[in-house]
Design a protein around this motif. Structure first.
Motif, PDB file in Angstrom:
ATOM      1  N   PRO A  55       4.449   9.994 -18.571  1.00  0.00           N
ATOM      2  CA  PRO A  55       4.617   8.859 -17.660  1.00  0.00           C
ATOM      3  C   PRO A  55       5.764   9.094 -16.681  1.00  0.00           C
ATOM      4  CG  PRO A  55       5.343   8.312 -19.880  1.00  0.00           C
ATOM      5  CD  PRO A  55       4.646   9.622 -19.977  1.00  0.00           C
ATOM      6  N   PHE A  56       5.559   8.665 -15.443  1.00  0.00           N
ATOM      7  CA  PHE A  56       6.555   8.942 -14.396  1.00  0.00           C
ATOM      8  C   PHE A  56       6.764   7.739 -13.494  1.00  0.00           C
ATOM      9  CE2 PHE A  56       2.446  10.217 -12.647  1.00  0.00           C
ATOM     10  CZ  PHE A  56       2.470   9.692 -11.361  1.00  0.00           C
ATOM     11  N   LEU A  57       7.890   7.768 -12.803  1.00  0.00           N
ATOM     12  CA  LEU A  57       8.243   6.758 -11.813  1.00  0.00           C
ATOM     13  C   LEU A  57       8.376   7.402 -10.447  1.00  0.00           C
ATOM     14  CD1 LEU A  57      11.012   4.863 -13.799  1.00  0.00           C
ATOM     15  CD2 LEU A  57       8.895   3.826 -12.987  1.00  0.00           C
ATOM     16  N   LEU A  58       7.932   6.694  -9.420  1.00  0.00           N
ATOM     17  CA  LEU A  58       8.134   7.113  -8.041  1.00  0.00           C
ATOM     18  C   LEU A  58       9.400   6.463  -7.501  1.00  0.00           C
ATOM     19  CD1 LEU A  58       4.436   6.715  -6.819  1.00  0.00           C
ATOM     20  CD2 LEU A  58       5.604   8.851  -7.410  1.00  0.00           C
ATOM     21  N   LEU A  59       9.931   7.020  -6.436  1.00  0.00           N
ATOM     22  CA  LEU A  59      11.183   6.533  -5.863  1.00  0.00           C
ATOM     23  C   LEU A  59      10.914   5.503  -4.775  1.00  0.00           C
ATOM     24  CD1 LEU A  59      14.277   7.034  -6.036  1.00  0.00           C
ATOM     25  CD2 LEU A  59      14.005   8.688  -4.194  1.00  0.00           C
ATOM     26  N   ASP A  70      18.047   2.675 -11.309  1.00  0.00           N
ATOM     27  CA  ASP A  70      17.080   2.075 -12.224  1.00  0.00           C
ATOM     28  C   ASP A  70      16.203   3.153 -12.852  1.00  0.00           C
ATOM     29  OD1 ASP A  70      15.474   0.207 -13.562  1.00  0.00           O
ATOM     30  OD2 ASP A  70      14.141  -0.025 -11.840  1.00  0.00           O
ATOM     31  N   ALA A  71      15.798   4.136 -12.051  1.00  0.00           N
ATOM     32  CA  ALA A  71      14.910   5.188 -12.552  1.00  0.00           C
ATOM     33  C   ALA A  71      15.548   5.953 -13.706  1.00  0.00           C
ATOM     34  CB  ALA A  71      14.548   6.149 -11.415  1.00  0.00           C
ATOM     35  N   VAL A  72      16.813   6.356 -13.555  1.00  0.00           N
ATOM     36  CA  VAL A  72      17.441   7.133 -14.634  1.00  0.00           C
ATOM     37  C   VAL A  72      17.704   6.251 -15.854  1.00  0.00           C
ATOM     38  CG1 VAL A  72      18.423   8.885 -13.113  1.00  0.00           C
ATOM     39  CG2 VAL A  72      19.766   6.857 -13.652  1.00  0.00           C
ATOM     40  N   GLN A  73      17.924   4.958 -15.652  1.00  0.00           N
ATOM     41  CA  GLN A  73      18.077   4.073 -16.803  1.00  0.00           C
ATOM     42  C   GLN A  73      16.766   3.965 -17.577  1.00  0.00           C
ATOM     43  OE1 GLN A  73      20.892   2.734 -18.128  1.00  0.00           O
ATOM     44  NE2 GLN A  73      21.859   4.056 -16.592  1.00  0.00           N
ATOM     45  N   GLY A 110      16.006   5.198 -21.316  1.00  0.00           N
ATOM     46  CA  GLY A 110      15.408   4.267 -22.263  1.00  0.00           C
ATOM     47  C   GLY A 110      14.058   4.700 -22.797  1.00  0.00           C
ATOM     48  N   GLY A 111      13.501   5.793 -22.247  1.00  0.00           N
ATOM     49  CA  GLY A 111      12.226   6.299 -22.724  1.00  0.00           C
ATOM     50  C   GLY A 111      11.009   5.654 -22.105  1.00  0.00           C
ATOM     51  N   ASN A 112      11.210   4.833 -21.055  1.00  0.00           N
ATOM     52  CA  ASN A 112      10.066   4.205 -20.397  1.00  0.00           C
ATOM     53  C   ASN A 112       9.325   5.179 -19.497  1.00  0.00           C
ATOM     54  OD1 ASN A 112       8.436   1.859 -19.752  1.00  0.00           O
ATOM     55  ND2 ASN A 112       9.398   1.910 -17.724  1.00  0.00           N
ATOM     56  N   ALA A 113       9.977   6.284 -19.153  1.00  0.00           N
ATOM     57  CA  ALA A 113       9.363   7.324 -18.332  1.00  0.00           C
ATOM     58  C   ALA A 113       9.839   8.668 -18.848  1.00  0.00           C
ATOM     59  CB  ALA A 113       9.733   7.156 -16.865  1.00  0.00           C
ATOM     60  N   ALA A 114       8.989   9.681 -18.674  1.00  0.00           N
ATOM     61  CA  ALA A 114       9.357  11.042 -19.065  1.00  0.00           C
ATOM     62  C   ALA A 114       9.891  11.824 -17.874  1.00  0.00           C
ATOM     63  CB  ALA A 114       8.153  11.766 -19.664  1.00  0.00           C
ATOM     64  N   VAL A 115       9.472  11.420 -16.662  1.00  0.00           N
ATOM     65  CA  VAL A 115       9.873  12.099 -15.428  1.00  0.00           C
ATOM     66  C   VAL A 115      10.129  11.045 -14.357  1.00  0.00           C
ATOM     67  CG1 VAL A 115       9.239  13.787 -13.649  1.00  0.00           C
ATOM     68  CG2 VAL A 115       8.373  14.066 -15.974  1.00  0.00           C
ATOM     69  N   VAL A 116      11.190  11.235 -13.585  1.00  0.00           N
ATOM     70  CA  VAL A 116      11.475  10.332 -12.461  1.00  0.00           C
ATOM     71  C   VAL A 116      11.968  11.146 -11.274  1.00  0.00           C
ATOM     72  CG1 VAL A 116      12.102   8.442 -14.019  1.00  0.00           C
ATOM     73  CG2 VAL A 116      13.899   9.904 -13.098  1.00  0.00           C
ATOM     74  N   ALA A 139      14.231  14.416 -12.434  1.00  0.00           N
ATOM     75  CA  ALA A 139      14.939  14.315 -13.702  1.00  0.00           C
ATOM     76  C   ALA A 139      13.894  14.047 -14.775  1.00  0.00           C
ATOM     77  CB  ALA A 139      15.971  13.198 -13.667  1.00  0.00           C
ATOM     78  N   TYR A 140      14.080  14.650 -15.941  1.00  0.00           N
ATOM     79  CA  TYR A 140      13.085  14.469 -16.990  1.00  0.00           C
ATOM     80  C   TYR A 140      13.738  14.551 -18.369  1.00  0.00           C
ATOM     81  CZ  TYR A 140      13.207  19.619 -17.313  1.00  0.00           C
ATOM     82  OH  TYR A 140      13.612  20.930 -17.458  1.00  0.00           O
ATOM     83  N   ARG A 141      13.031  14.030 -19.345  1.00  0.00           N
ATOM     84  CA  ARG A 141      13.462  14.103 -20.736  1.00  0.00           C
ATOM     85  C   ARG A 141      12.713  15.253 -21.390  1.00  0.00           C
ATOM     86  NH1 ARG A 141      14.923   9.104 -23.378  1.00  0.00           N
ATOM     87  NH2 ARG A 141      14.214  10.123 -25.299  1.00  0.00           N
TER      88      ARG A 141
END
Length: 342
Positions: free
Chosen positions: A158-162, A210-213, A217-223, A133-135
Motif C-alpha cells: 500500500p502506498f500514498l501519493l504526495l 503526514d505521509a511519513v507519520q 504507523g504502518g498505514n502505508a508501505a511506501v510514500v 520512503a518505505y518500510r
C-alpha cells in the motif's frame, strides 16, 4: 519541503512570551520546518514575539495569500518554483541586500539560483530532495523505481501519493522518461492517466509530514517523501529507508521572502540575517534534517556525511530542479484538477 492533502493547517506556535506590547513577526512556513529553539533564541535576542502559521500544500498556501493572507504575514518560506510567480504578481518585495549582511555566507550556487537570479526576491533557507520512503519490513519487493506507484505489476504494498502537484506530477514525468518541467501535451496526457490509475490503487494523498507519520504507523508501505522528513522517520524507526528512484527525481530549495504588504519588513530582514549566521544555520539543519546553504555551517552539521541529506555526486546527477513554468503552469493545473476529481 513537507505536507496534508488539500488542507491548510494553521497552528500557532506557543513560544516564550516577550513583554506585553512587544513587536510581532508573523511567519508562514511549511509544517515542522523550523526548530522551536531557533525561534525562541530570536525572540529573546530581539525582544519580539514570533507567530508561526504552517501549511502542507503550496497551492493552498498561494490561495491563502491571494485571499488576503499577503497582508496577514511578514515572511514566507516557499518552494523555489513559486518565487517567480509571486514576484510577478508583486506579492513579495525586491530585497535590499544591505539589510542582509550575512547574505555573504551563502554558498555560490545558492546566492544566484536560476529561479531567482542574484536572489533578487528571495534567500535560500534549506534544500533537499523528493524520493520514496518505505518500510523494509512491509514491502514485498525492491523499491528502486517510481514503478512501485505507477505499474500495478511492480507494486510492493500500500502506498500514498504526495499532495504537492508539481512534485507528484514530476515523479510521473520522470517515470515516463520526461523532464519534471515538461509541458508537452502528449506527456501530460500520459501523466494524467498514470495518476488517475495510481490514485485508485493508492491509500490517497498526503502531505510530507503526514505521509511519513502514516508510514511509521504502518498505514502505508511506501510514500512519496521529502528527504528531511524521511531522515527523521529513519531516526525513529530504522526499518524506514529512503531512495532516489533510478529514473531520477527532484532537488529543490525552499526560500525566504518578505511580503510586499508586510508592516514589519525591517524585522523580517533581521530574521533572515539571523538564519544565515553559521551557528544558527547549523542548528536549523540539525533540527529538521535538511541541507544547509551556508558552507561555514557544515563543520557543525551532525549528519554531514549522511547520503539521505547530502547525496553523492552520482545521485545528484539524476536530480532536476522544478522550474517556474509561467503560462505553462495552466496545463499542469488542468491535469491535476482532473486527477483530483476522478
Amino acid at each position: 519541503m513537507r505536507r496534508w492533502f488539500a488542507l491548510l493547517v494553521l497552528i500557532p506556535l506557543l513560544t516564550a512570551c516577550p513583554k506585553q506590547g512587544a513587536s510581532e513577526l508573523r511567519i508562514y512556513n511549511w509544517s515542522d520546518y523550523m526548530p522551536e529553539d531557533v525561534i525562541r533564541d530570536f525572540e529573546q535576542r530581539e525582544k519580539v514575539k514570533i507567530v508561526l502559521d504552517t501549511y502542507d500544500d503550496p497551492e493552498a498556501m498561494i490561495s491563502k495569500l491571494e485571499a488576503g493572507g499577503d497582508s496577514e504575514y511578514d515572511l514566507i518560506i516557499v518552494s523555489d518554483y513559486l518565487i517567480g510567480q509571486l514576484a510577478r504578481k508583486g506579492t513579495i518585495l525586491e530585497l535590499d541586500k544591505s539589510k542582509i549582511p550575512n547574505f555573504a555566507n551563502l554558498g555560490p550556487e545558492f546566492a544566484d539560483p536560476a529561479y531567482d537570479p542574484q536572489s533578487k526576491h528571495s534567500v535560500v533557507y534549506q534544500w533537499g530532495t523528493t524520493g520514496l520512503a518505505y518500510r523494509e519490513d512491509l514491502v514485498k519487493g525492491p523499491v528502486d523505481s517510481w514503478a512501485v506507484l505507477f505499474d500495478p505489476a511492480k507494486s510492493v504494498g500500500p502506498f500514498l501519493l504526495l499532495t504537492e502537484m508539481r512534485e507528484q506530477m514530476g515523479a510521473a514525468l520522470r517515470y515516463l522518461g520526461e523532464s519534471v518541467n515538461s509541458t508537452d501535451p502528449a506527456a501530460l496526457e500520459k501523466v494524467k492517466n498514470l495518476l488517475i490509475d495510481a490514485k485508485r490503487r493508492s491509500r490517497g494523498f498526503a502531505g510530507g509530514t503526514d505521509a511519513v507519520q502514516q508510514l511509521l504507523g504502518g498505514n502505508a508501505a511506501v510514500v512519496v517523501a521529502y528527504s528531511g522528513d524521511a531522515f527523521r522517520a529513519m531516526e525513529e524507526n530504522p526499518k524506514v529507508k529512503y531512495v532516489i528512484p533510478k529514473e531520477g527525481a527532484t532537488r529543490w530549495t525552499d526560500s525566504l521572502a518578505i511580503l510586499s504588504k508586510s508592516p514589519r519588513a525591517e524585522l523580517a530582514y533581521k530574521f533572515i540575517n539571523y538564519l544565515l549566521e553559521p551557528e544558527v544555520a547549523a542548528k536549523v539543519s540539525n533540527g529538521i534534517g535538511y541541507g544547509t546553504p551556508v558552507p561555514a555551517a557544515m563543520p557543525m552539521i551532525e549528519a554531514k556525511d549522511d547520503p539521505v541529506i547530502y547525496p553523492p555526486a552520482e545521485v545528484q546527477a539524476k536530480l532536476e530542479f522544478l522550474a517556474d513554468l509561467e503560462e505553462g503552469l495552466n496545463a499542469f493545473n488542468a491535469v491535476w484538477a482532473e486527477v483530483k476529481a476522478r
